[in-house]
Write an enzyme that holds these catalytic residues in place. Sequence first.
Site, PDB file in Angstrom:
ATOM      1  CB  THR A  40      -0.924  -0.002   1.235  1.00 19.63           C
ATOM      2  OG1 THR A  40      -1.771  -1.144   1.168  1.00 19.63           O
ATOM      3  CG2 THR A  40      -1.779   1.250   1.296  1.00 19.63           C
ATOM      4  CB  THR A 120      -0.054  -3.435   6.258  1.00 17.20           C
ATOM      5  OG1 THR A 120      -1.275  -3.478   5.514  1.00 17.20           O
ATOM      6  CG2 THR A 120       0.551  -2.045   6.198  1.00 17.20           C
ATOM      7  CD  GLU A 313      -7.326 -25.546  27.405  1.00 19.21           C
ATOM      8  OE1 GLU A 313      -8.013 -26.563  27.210  1.00 19.21           O
ATOM      9  OE2 GLU A 313      -7.702 -24.584  28.098  1.00 19.21           O
TER      10      GLU A 313
END
Length: 356
Positions: A40, A120, A313
């Site tokens: 960009t 980005t 977990e």
Amino acid sequence: MQLKSKLINLVAGLGLAALTTLAAAQSAKPNVVILATGGTIAGAGASALNSATYAAAKVPVDKLLAGLPELANVANVKGEQVSQIASESFTNDNLMKLGKRVSALVKQADVDGIVVTHGTDTLEETAYFLNLVIRTSKPIVVVGSMRPGTALSADGALNLYDAVSVAASKDAAGKGVLVTMNDEIQSGRDVTKKTNIKTEAFKSQWGPLGMVVEGNNYWFRAPVKRHTLQSEFNIDEFEALAPVEIVYGYGNVSRTALDAVGKSGIKALIHGGTGNGSVADRIVPALQDVRAKGIQVIRSSRVPDGFVLRNAEQPDDKYDWVVAHDLNPQKARILAAVALTKPMDSKELQRIFWQY
């Protein structure tokens, strides 16, 4: 005639003195190379109101530099066009090409700092990659923008100016690869794109390293994870990254994607789990099957902040899995792809994820 000759000699002397002064001033400035890859920051919209609708990677580096003459007050700047693509299309080959060029440039005595202009979307991945594989203490700064230069309130010019000022400064040396956007100096390891529509898009859960205000750096912390000169990885020692894939966890997840990528010749699989890197009960056998094929299984989390705890977990020791610590799935992929350019077991890979 004699007076005319004296005047000519005087003017010539003054010209020589001015040139000497100019040359001395230029030699006193740091030398910064800007490597442009597109994105960009090199984009263009149809009108000044197009801040989100535009074509990326349209403006070459020479025009970027010509539009920012203030850079000459900070450093002697040269630009190179390494690639010209939107960063969502970045590949491992693009990373290697860029990394090899950065590695070559930092070895030159006449280069004091490097700036990489980048889209980005995958900027954080490239910054972390360079942070792992470039052996130097010289400043390397990756920079992009959220709006094209043709838009109202475009952010690219100031971001680039800040990037050059950081790359040119001695106080940025030894701090690893940096990202300068929205006035902040972020660690290339920690920072991630957290919003896709604002100029304050890049954040770290651990906070910025510092700020850039009117070309001056103000530092508040330094990175503690291994990077650049302290890294055990060197881009000059390998030619390709290891193949690594990411599979996300979600409600009602099936093992279809896991089974497919497990047959694709990868060396590691990143599981972007829910919560603390959680794995659905029906997915545990699929990951065990993947590990049984010799593929490293790395538990990361799709949650933006926090970090994955080992054996919390899931029984990682029992299953011989690795946890990604605080690295998001895309950065975990980069680290695994670099680390697995060398042969290693899961214990060695886990050490690397703790240290980097």
